[in-house]
Every structure is written in structure tokens, then in C-alpha cells.
Design a protein around this motif. Sequence first.
Motif, PDB file in Angstrom:
ATOM      1  N   THR A 230       0.835  -1.208   0.000  1.00 35.37           N
ATOM      2  CA  THR A 230       0.000   0.000   0.000  1.00 35.37           C
ATOM      3  C   THR A 230       0.864   1.251   0.000  1.00 35.37           C
ATOM      4  OG1 THR A 230      -1.996  -0.943   1.009  1.00 35.37           O
ATOM      5  CG2 THR A 230      -1.529   1.365   1.485  1.00 35.37           C
ATOM      6  N   ILE A 231       1.910   1.263   0.826  1.00 34.47           N
ATOM      7  CA  ILE A 231       2.774   2.445   0.904  1.00 34.47           C
ATOM      8  C   ILE A 231       3.491   2.686  -0.420  1.00 34.47           C
ATOM      9  CG2 ILE A 231       4.871   3.336   2.009  1.00 34.47           C
ATOM     10  CD1 ILE A 231       3.814   2.074   4.625  1.00 34.47           C
ATOM     11  N   ARG A 232       3.962   1.616  -1.058  1.00 34.18           N
ATOM     12  CA  ARG A 232       4.632   1.783  -2.363  1.00 34.18           C
ATOM     13  C   ARG A 232       3.643   2.265  -3.429  1.00 34.18           C
ATOM     14  NH1 ARG A 232       7.137  -3.156  -0.570  1.00 34.18           N
ATOM     15  NH2 ARG A 232       9.324  -2.744   0.005  1.00 34.18           N
ATOM     16  N   ALA A 233       2.419   1.754  -3.380  1.00 34.79           N
ATOM     17  CA  ALA A 233       1.404   2.231  -4.322  1.00 34.79           C
ATOM     18  C   ALA A 233       1.095   3.704  -4.066  1.00 34.79           C
ATOM     19  CB  ALA A 233       0.136   1.393  -4.186  1.00 34.79           C
ATOM     20  N   PHE A 234       1.001   4.060  -2.795  1.00 38.14           N
ATOM     21  CA  PHE A 234       0.734   5.467  -2.470  1.00 38.14           C
ATOM     22  C   PHE A 234       1.864   6.369  -2.966  1.00 38.14           C
ATOM     23  CE2 PHE A 234       1.268   9.086   0.436  1.00 38.14           C
ATOM     24  CZ  PHE A 234       0.061   9.737   0.204  1.00 38.14           C
ATOM     25  N   ALA A 235       3.112   5.882  -2.900  1.00 36.31           N
ATOM     26  CA  ALA A 235       4.235   6.684  -3.410  1.00 36.31           C
ATOM     27  C   ALA A 235       4.040   7.002  -4.884  1.00 36.31           C
ATOM     28  CB  ALA A 235       5.550   5.930  -3.190  1.00 36.31           C
ATOM     29  N   ARG A 236       3.535   6.032  -5.653  1.00 36.38           N
ATOM     30  CA  ARG A 236       3.281   6.257  -7.074  1.00 36.38           C
ATOM     31  C   ARG A 236       2.142   7.262  -7.273  1.00 36.38           C
ATOM     32  NH1 ARG A 236       5.916   2.413 -10.086  1.00 36.38           N
ATOM     33  NH2 ARG A 236       6.811   0.676  -8.885  1.00 36.38           N
ATOM     34  N   VAL A 237       1.116   7.173  -6.413  1.00 35.95           N
ATOM     35  CA  VAL A 237       0.016   8.127  -6.510  1.00 35.95           C
ATOM     36  C   VAL A 237       0.498   9.535  -6.189  1.00 35.95           C
ATOM     37  CG1 VAL A 237      -2.183   8.818  -5.467  1.00 35.95           C
ATOM     38  CG2 VAL A 237      -1.766   6.403  -6.000  1.00 35.95           C
ATOM     39  N   GLN A 238       1.375   9.641  -5.181  1.00 32.01           N
ATOM     40  CA  GLN A 238       1.818  10.967  -4.761  1.00 32.01           C
ATOM     41  C   GLN A 238       2.696  11.657  -5.813  1.00 32.01           C
ATOM     42  OE1 GLN A 238       4.263  11.789  -0.993  1.00 32.01           O
ATOM     43  NE2 GLN A 238       2.177  12.399  -0.380  1.00 32.01           N
ATOM     44  N   ARG A 239       3.314  10.894  -6.692  1.00 34.06           N
ATOM     45  CA  ARG A 239       4.065  11.511  -7.791  1.00 34.06           C
ATOM     46  C   ARG A 239       3.126  12.261  -8.738  1.00 34.06           C
ATOM     47  NH1 ARG A 239       7.229   5.961  -9.140  1.00 34.06           N
ATOM     48  NH2 ARG A 239       8.318   5.760  -7.134  1.00 34.06           N
ATOM     49  N   PHE A 292      -7.506   1.602   0.614  1.00 38.57           N
ATOM     50  CA  PHE A 292      -6.424   0.755   0.112  1.00 38.57           C
ATOM     51  C   PHE A 292      -6.349  -0.521   0.949  1.00 38.57           C
ATOM     52  CE2 PHE A 292      -3.205   3.750  -2.160  1.00 38.57           C
ATOM     53  CZ  PHE A 292      -3.502   3.177  -3.391  1.00 38.57           C
ATOM     54  N   ASN A 293      -6.178  -1.672   0.276  1.00 35.86           N
ATOM     55  CA  ASN A 293      -6.057  -2.950   0.975  1.00 35.86           C
ATOM     56  C   ASN A 293      -5.146  -3.848   0.145  1.00 35.86           C
ATOM     57  OD1 ASN A 293      -6.934  -4.916   3.026  1.00 35.86           O
ATOM     58  ND2 ASN A 293      -7.967  -5.944   1.339  1.00 35.86           N
ATOM     59  N   SER A 294      -4.030  -4.314   0.732  1.00 36.26           N
ATOM     60  CA  SER A 294      -3.050  -5.044  -0.088  1.00 36.26           C
ATOM     61  C   SER A 294      -2.485  -6.281   0.600  1.00 36.26           C
ATOM     62  CB  SER A 294      -1.906  -4.107  -0.479  1.00 36.26           C
ATOM     63  OG  SER A 294      -1.290  -3.546   0.685  1.00 36.26           O
ATOM     64  N   GLY A 332     -15.497  -3.021  -6.613  1.00 30.84           N
ATOM     65  CA  GLY A 332     -14.176  -2.544  -6.208  1.00 30.84           C
ATOM     66  C   GLY A 332     -13.207  -2.710  -7.364  1.00 30.84           C
ATOM     67  N   MET A 333     -11.997  -2.260  -7.150  1.00 39.55           N
ATOM     68  CA  MET A 333     -10.926  -2.452  -8.118  1.00 39.55           C
ATOM     69  C   MET A 333      -9.960  -3.468  -7.515  1.00 39.55           C
ATOM     70  SD  MET A 333     -12.178  -0.338 -10.258  1.00 39.55           S
ATOM     71  CE  MET A 333     -11.001   0.005 -11.567  1.00 39.55           C
ATOM     72  N   MET A 334      -9.650  -4.534  -8.265  1.00 40.05           N
ATOM     73  CA  MET A 334      -8.883  -5.639  -7.694  1.00 40.05           C
ATOM     74  C   MET A 334      -7.695  -5.964  -8.594  1.00 40.05           C
ATOM     75  SD  MET A 334     -10.440  -9.170  -6.168  1.00 40.05           S
ATOM     76  CE  MET A 334     -11.242  -9.614  -7.720  1.00 40.05           C
ATOM     77  N   VAL A 335      -6.521  -6.170  -7.960  1.00 38.97           N
ATOM     78  CA  VAL A 335      -5.280  -6.426  -8.686  1.00 38.97           C
ATOM     79  C   VAL A 335      -4.580  -7.623  -8.056  1.00 38.97           C
ATOM     80  CG1 VAL A 335      -5.092  -3.937  -9.110  1.00 38.97           C
ATOM     81  CG2 VAL A 335      -3.762  -4.963  -7.259  1.00 38.97           C
ATOM     82  N   PRO A 336      -3.591  -8.214  -8.735  1.00 36.26           N
ATOM     83  CA  PRO A 336      -2.861  -9.346  -8.147  1.00 36.26           C
ATOM     84  C   PRO A 336      -2.136  -8.964  -6.859  1.00 36.26           C
ATOM     85  CG  PRO A 336      -2.476  -9.232 -10.512  1.00 36.26           C
ATOM     86  CD  PRO A 336      -3.179  -7.961 -10.134  1.00 36.26           C
ATOM     87  N   ALA A 337      -2.065  -9.911  -5.936  1.00 34.64           N
ATOM     88  CA  ALA A 337      -1.386  -9.670  -4.662  1.00 34.64           C
ATOM     89  C   ALA A 337       0.070  -9.276  -4.897  1.00 34.64           C
ATOM     90  CB  ALA A 337      -1.452 -10.919  -3.785  1.00 34.64           C
ATOM     91  N   GLY A 338       0.517  -8.281  -4.151  1.00 32.76           N
ATOM     92  CA  GLY A 338       1.903  -7.832  -4.215  1.00 32.76           C
ATOM     93  C   GLY A 338       2.206  -6.852  -5.322  1.00 32.76           C
ATOM     94  N   ASP A 339       1.232  -6.506  -6.158  1.00 32.53           N
ATOM     95  CA  ASP A 339       1.478  -5.649  -7.322  1.00 32.53           C
ATOM     96  C   ASP A 339       1.154  -4.194  -6.989  1.00 32.53           C
ATOM     97  OD1 ASP A 339       1.642  -4.409  -9.803  1.00 32.53           O
ATOM     98  OD2 ASP A 339       0.841  -6.140 -10.875  1.00 32.53           O
ATOM     99  N   ASP A 340       2.137  -3.459  -6.464  1.00 33.92           N
ATOM    100  CA  ASP A 340       1.908  -2.063  -6.090  1.00 33.92           C
ATOM    101  C   ASP A 340       1.722  -1.175  -7.311  1.00 33.92           C
ATOM    102  OD1 ASP A 340       4.823  -0.563  -6.456  1.00 33.92           O
ATOM    103  OD2 ASP A 340       5.024  -2.666  -5.882  1.00 33.92           O
ATOM    104  N   VAL A 341       2.277  -1.589  -8.473  1.00 37.73           N
ATOM    105  CA  VAL A 341       2.120  -0.785  -9.694  1.00 37.73           C
ATOM    106  C   VAL A 341       0.647  -0.740 -10.093  1.00 37.73           C
ATOM    107  CG1 VAL A 341       2.722  -0.569 -12.123  1.00 37.73           C
ATOM    108  CG2 VAL A 341       4.461  -1.267 -10.466  1.00 37.73           C
ATOM    109  N   GLN A 342       0.019  -1.918 -10.192  1.00 38.70           N
ATOM    110  CA  GLN A 342      -1.386  -1.954 -10.574  1.00 38.70           C
ATOM    111  C   GLN A 342      -2.289  -1.372  -9.492  1.00 38.70           C
ATOM    112  OE1 GLN A 342      -3.244  -5.077 -12.825  1.00 38.70           O
ATOM    113  NE2 GLN A 342      -1.295  -6.184 -13.034  1.00 38.70           N
TER     114      GLN A 342
END
Length: 408
Positions: A230-239, A292-294, A332-342
Amino acid sequence: MTPPPADHVTPEAPGADLARPSVVRPASAGERGRRPLRVCLVGPSLEILGGQSVVLARLLSRFGETDEIEVSFLPVNPRLAGPFRLLQRVKYVRTFATSIAYVASLLRRVPRVDVVHAFSASYWSFLLAPVPAMLAGRLFGKTVVLNYHSGEADDHLARWRTAIPLARLADVIAVPSGYLVDVFRRHGLDATAIFNFVDVERIPYRRRESLRPRFLSNRNLESLYNVACTIRAFARVQRVHPDAELIVAGDGRERAALERLVAELGLRHVTFTGRVAPERMPALYDDADVYFNSPDIDNMPSSVIEAYAAGLPVVTTDAGGIPYIVRHERTGMMVPAGDDVQLAEQALRLLREPALALAIADRARGECLERYVWPAVRDAWVHLYCETDARAAGRGVGDASGVRTLVA
């Protein structure tokens, strides 16, 4: 470790005889007369804050409002009285002292009830918490319900040789998701699915016509919930959205590592709240605009259906039982486990497409109001208790019949 805040199988199934000692026949419904069925909920108190303790507290509160069921609560983590309380501050000694107090309370309470409803997690927690309750239930001839909640069930049942025979101590196994029904079936055990529910009247509902980049995560900070993703995904959002905010609610062994990750990524506007009491969570849902839930391992997280109730669009990984309650681009929006990019891409998509986010949140709330509220769950539990108790009453002394399934 302190015990934590948890169809027909033929008699010939391996291990069935090992797990089922002779019993005294419990009183039938007719013998009880018209008094309520006495059910004892056995599980963690809110001192061990987690999914099991929250669900248990909700059941305890709601069953207090019914006439058919007289409910009581026996904690697996009892507080010792007076100077004995000091023993619970000493590692290892704490486990021994708490376990002794727990077993003693079972031997006092179980003879006075009709049904023992034991909440269960996996591994050592399974041995320390529900197994003593099930043994006490069998010893005193009571109806036993094993209510298994862990997303680690598949690994537990596969790797622990005692898990399946001990699960057969129960008259019925209840689980909160179709996912766990399938897991137990693969291991030769049948189970009934009765969903977790949320108190929708306690969760403020807000229809989000447009979304702010304000995110919420509220899973325990443990490795299986992979809040780092979640934190890594948030980093991408914050860019893309420099003003984006993330609230990380909860605590656990990974907190220090997660705080270091936030610093290493140079993130701003990330708040770690620490442990949050259940009564404070509705305000956090209301203040957020995306959930966010990862997790890497999960079952049926109540937090997801609480987000549904709040009108909060969910972006989640597909771990464990989550695909049983989340439909991609529908609820909801669902992505593969561990995939912070998606995970980040789907969050950004919701921010770009508010109409999609609103449609998803509306469908999710509608599903919550239909499936995950007390009126929908109450009758299933009452039916399970009463029907299983009636069947157990006909079991007879020493009958080693297997676990029964009731359709919820």
C-alpha cells in the motif's frame, strides 16, 4: 504467546475416531422447555484488537437483543485477579498462567450452557484457544460450533497433522466466506458459510461525487497484510498528486519497518495512527475517499465491507477470499497480490474517473445492505445453533458421527 484476541463427513473419514471422545447426551429442545438456547461465545476480548474480537463483540451485542438466544462471553485471554495479574507481564509465564485461568473458566462455565461457539485462528492459536473449548464442550455433552476465521486455513490444515482430527471435535464448522468453505472441502471437511456483518447504522455514509486523493489503510501492521505494498502504491500516486494523503490505522510488528519505508521513499502526508478502537473507525472511513487494501493472505476482511457501508471505493489485492466479496470494476478495483504498480494505477483511475468510482461505491453499498447486515446474518446463526443442537441431542452416548453441514 497469549491465546488470541478465530454437508456430512462420514464416520470413516481419517482421524474421526481420534478426535471425538464419548459424550453425555445434551438436553434436547423439548427437555429445555421454552427457555432460550444458551450459547457461550469463546474467543478473544477487544484487548486483542483484530477481526475476530470485533466480530465477536458485534455478535455479543446483537444477540443480547434476541429472545431465542441467551448469549454469554468467555474470553480466551482472561485477566488474572489481584497479584496474579503480574504473571501476565512475564513472557512465557504469561502464556502458562493465562491458559490455566482460561481452562478453569471453561470448566466452570461450559456445564451451564447448551452451545459452545468457539472462535478460531490458525496454528498455535488454534491449539490454545478453540481446542480447549471444544474439548470442554465434548466433555460436558454440549453442542460445539467451531467458527474458523483465518485466511491461513489452507496451510494450517495441510501442514499441521492435528488440525483436521481436532476440527472434527465440532458438531459443525462455520466460516465467514465461501472461500473458506472451499478450503475446508479440499481437506475433507465441510463447513457452513455465515458472513461477517457490519453495524451500518454506526458507520457514516457519504456519497462521494468527486474524490480527493485521501487514502485509508486500516489492517494490522503484520507481514501477511503487506501494508508495504500500500505504501509503495501510495508513493506512485503521490508523484501524480503531490497533495495526496495516507492514513495508516493499526499497529503491529511491522510498524517500525513501515515507518522507515515511508522515510526512504520521501513521502509526505503519511500518518500512522497506532491502534484504533472500533468506535473510532467510522470517523476514519468518513474522512477518507479511497480505501487501500493489499494483503498477501486474507479471508473475508470486515474492513472491506465496512468501506462498502461508508460509500468508500475499494482498491484491493486479490488475496485469499477477497475475490469472493469483491468483483473487479463492479464493487471494487482488484489487482494481483503484491502488485503495487497496478494498485496505484487502479487508484489513479478512480481519481480520474469519478463516475466510475461512484458507480462502484453505490453497487458495493447495495451489496453490503443486502448481504452483510445483522438481519441477513441473524437467522442463519439462530438456525445453525438450534438445528445443530437438535441433531446433537440425537447423537447419543459415545456416538462418533462426523461434522454436519447446515445451509446458512
